[in-house]
Design a protein around this motif. Sequence first.
Motif, mmCIF file in Angstrom:
data_model
loop_
_atom_site.group_PDB
_atom_site.id
_atom_site.type_symbol
_atom_site.label_atom_id
_atom_site.label_comp_id
_atom_site.label_asym_id
_atom_site.label_seq_id
_atom_site.Cartn_x
_atom_site.Cartn_y
_atom_site.Cartn_z
ATOM 1 N N SER A 87 0.817 -1.216 0.000
ATOM 2 C CA SER A 87 0.000 0.000 0.000
ATOM 3 C C SER A 87 0.854 1.271 0.000
ATOM 4 O O SER A 87 1.977 1.297 0.519
ATOM 5 C CB SER A 87 -0.943 0.005 1.205
ATOM 6 O OG SER A 87 -0.224 0.219 2.393
ATOM 7 N N ALA A 88 0.269 2.326 -0.577
ATOM 8 C CA ALA A 88 0.948 3.628 -0.597
ATOM 9 C C ALA A 88 1.212 4.113 0.824
ATOM 10 O O ALA A 88 2.267 4.698 1.108
ATOM 11 C CB ALA A 88 0.091 4.644 -1.360
ATOM 12 N N SER A 89 0.282 3.840 1.758
ATOM 13 C CA SER A 89 0.510 4.344 3.120
ATOM 14 C C SER A 89 1.670 3.610 3.792
ATOM 15 O O SER A 89 2.453 4.230 4.527
ATOM 16 C CB SER A 89 -0.756 4.298 3.967
ATOM 17 O OG SER A 89 -1.223 3.004 4.034
ATOM 18 N N LEU A 90 1.836 2.304 3.517
ATOM 19 C CA LEU A 90 2.996 1.613 4.107
ATOM 20 C C LEU A 90 4.297 2.046 3.419
ATOM 21 O O LEU A 90 5.345 2.118 4.057
ATOM 22 C CB LEU A 90 2.815 0.094 4.037
ATOM 23 C CG LEU A 90 1.791 -0.488 5.031
ATOM 24 C CD1 LEU A 90 1.741 -2.013 4.911
ATOM 25 C CD2 LEU A 90 2.084 -0.094 6.473
ATOM 26 N N ALA A 91 4.231 2.358 2.124
ATOM 27 C CA ALA A 91 5.431 2.875 1.446
ATOM 28 C C ALA A 91 5.833 4.227 2.062
ATOM 29 O O ALA A 91 7.018 4.508 2.257
ATOM 30 C CB ALA A 91 5.176 3.025 -0.047
ATOM 31 N N ARG A 92 4.826 5.040 2.393
ATOM 32 C CA ARG A 92 5.109 6.338 3.034
ATOM 33 C C ARG A 92 5.735 6.130 4.401
ATOM 34 O O ARG A 92 6.665 6.841 4.793
ATOM 35 C CB ARG A 92 3.825 7.163 3.138
ATOM 36 C CG ARG A 92 4.004 8.495 3.843
ATOM 37 C CD ARG A 92 4.977 9.385 3.063
ATOM 38 N NE ARG A 92 5.200 10.685 3.690
ATOM 39 C CZ ARG A 92 6.185 10.965 4.545
ATOM 40 N NH1 ARG A 92 7.044 10.017 4.916
ATOM 41 N NH2 ARG A 92 6.325 12.186 5.042
ATOM 42 N N LYS A 93 5.213 5.115 5.130
ATOM 43 C CA LYS A 93 5.819 4.768 6.426
ATOM 44 C C LYS A 93 7.292 4.416 6.240
ATOM 45 O O LYS A 93 8.169 4.869 6.977
ATOM 46 C CB LYS A 93 5.056 3.585 7.043
ATOM 47 C CG LYS A 93 5.622 3.050 8.323
ATOM 48 C CD LYS A 93 6.045 1.588 8.386
ATOM 49 C CE LYS A 93 5.826 0.637 7.315
ATOM 50 N NZ LYS A 93 6.349 -0.702 7.456
ATOM 51 N N ASP A 94 7.575 3.628 5.198
ATOM 52 C CA ASP A 94 8.971 3.227 4.957
ATOM 53 C C ASP A 94 9.840 4.427 4.599
ATOM 54 O O ASP A 94 11.007 4.495 5.001
ATOM 55 C CB ASP A 94 9.034 2.179 3.833
ATOM 56 C CG ASP A 94 8.584 0.810 4.320
ATOM 57 O OD1 ASP A 94 8.338 0.654 5.529
ATOM 58 O OD2 ASP A 94 8.484 -0.117 3.494
ATOM 59 N N ALA A 95 9.275 5.384 3.850
ATOM 60 C CA ALA A 95 10.048 6.598 3.536
ATOM 61 C C ALA A 95 10.392 7.339 4.825
ATOM 62 O O ALA A 95 11.511 7.839 4.994
ATOM 63 C CB ALA A 95 9.251 7.496 2.587
ATOM 64 N N SER A 96 9.448 7.394 5.756
ATOM 65 C CA SER A 96 9.722 8.059 7.043
ATOM 66 C C SER A 96 10.826 7.341 7.806
ATOM 67 O O SER A 96 11.690 7.990 8.415
ATOM 68 C CB SER A 96 8.469 8.066 7.938
ATOM 69 O OG SER A 96 7.519 8.921 7.411
ATOM 70 N N LEU A 97 10.785 6.013 7.785
ATOM 71 C CA LEU A 97 11.824 5.255 8.508
ATOM 72 C C LEU A 97 13.205 5.552 7.917
ATOM 73 O O LEU A 97 14.187 5.711 8.638
ATOM 74 C CB LEU A 97 11.532 3.746 8.437
ATOM 75 C CG LEU A 97 10.236 3.264 9.116
ATOM 76 C CD1 LEU A 97 10.039 1.762 8.869
ATOM 77 C CD2 LEU A 97 10.260 3.546 10.620
ATOM 78 N N VAL A 98 13.264 5.647 6.585
ATOM 79 C CA VAL A 98 14.531 5.965 5.905
ATOM 80 C C VAL A 98 14.990 7.371 6.311
ATOM 81 O O VAL A 98 16.158 7.582 6.682
ATOM 82 C CB VAL A 98 14.352 5.894 4.369
ATOM 83 C CG1 VAL A 98 15.536 6.530 3.664
ATOM 84 C CG2 VAL A 98 14.152 4.453 3.907
#
Length: 293
Positions: A236-247
Amino acid sequence: MANDNAIAVLGTGIMGAAMARNLISAGMEVRAWNRTREKAEPLVDDGAKVTDTPAEAAAGAGFVLTMLSDVDAVAEAVGGEDGALSALPDDGVWLQMSTVGADGHERLARVADERGVFYVDAPVLGTKKPAEQGQLVVLASGPEEVQERSQPIFDAVAANVLWLGPAGAGSRLKLVTNNWIVGILGVLAETISLAEATGVDPSQFLQVIEGGPLGLPYAQMKGQMMIEGEYPTSFSASLARKDASLVLDAAQVSGLRLPMTEAAASHFDEAIDAGHGEEDMAAVYQAARPDRG
Ligand code: NAP
């Protein structure tokens, strides 16, 4: 004494449900728990036992496998009275396979340490289809003494299992890989938008790169979704956004700025604000398309 043929799978979303099925096929006794119980129920037909609490799933099991959205969801599922770690035997192993980043890993490692169970940090590469086919890549890291015990679990869900050293190495490599993925999606969305804005058929762009050194299979897959404007969810786009935040969090702690990742993250924000959060991450294109508001 832990029963190494029994495993509690916490989280039966896109990834967890597919992994649970492959564990059942490999002969494991799977106890599945999901916050929304109805979503786990179909696994009963495959041979899983669905439980009301994480503790019930973990009682007597050799392994707890967590595959939940983020670190808060994982901490909640393993902690507290009904949490999995309250019932996992002392010699049980917690295989933490959700993407939680570097700080998230530290937090969860402390929880495992306080409870005194073995903890393996083991995020994965691969999405819905590889998960269904048992073709994930596991980035495993943790105590050497439980590697041999954990290997059959990972072999049931993965084509490739890398043991990277002490716990935390897996989450760090996953972050680096995620930066690559988030960046590719952002620039792919802008490239397809540029094609459309300049009167180039974006399919021709995918055709000219296909099969050559520039032609990532990933670009073909996600680019096609962008062109068609259909985003059935693999990730999902929202989990990809979560991953961007983690990075971005990990980069900041290391004194590094990643302007390209920041730009991709803001595209994801825009797509999510426009209602595409639960669609596939390829919906980031909605924030880059030439005709957007
Ligand atoms: P998903 O389909 O959205 O499933 C998310 C799971 O987390 C569901 O079981 C959901 O329960 C649960 N959950 C969310 N918030 C919760 C909370 N507060 N408390 C308890 N449970 C909660 O996600 P997914 O794609 O399977 O991803 C799972 C993990 O794998 C994530 O960390 C993701 O980043 C990582 N990952 C995904 C992919 C991929 O391509 N999909 C690839 C590599 C890694 P409900 O059903 O009740 O909502």
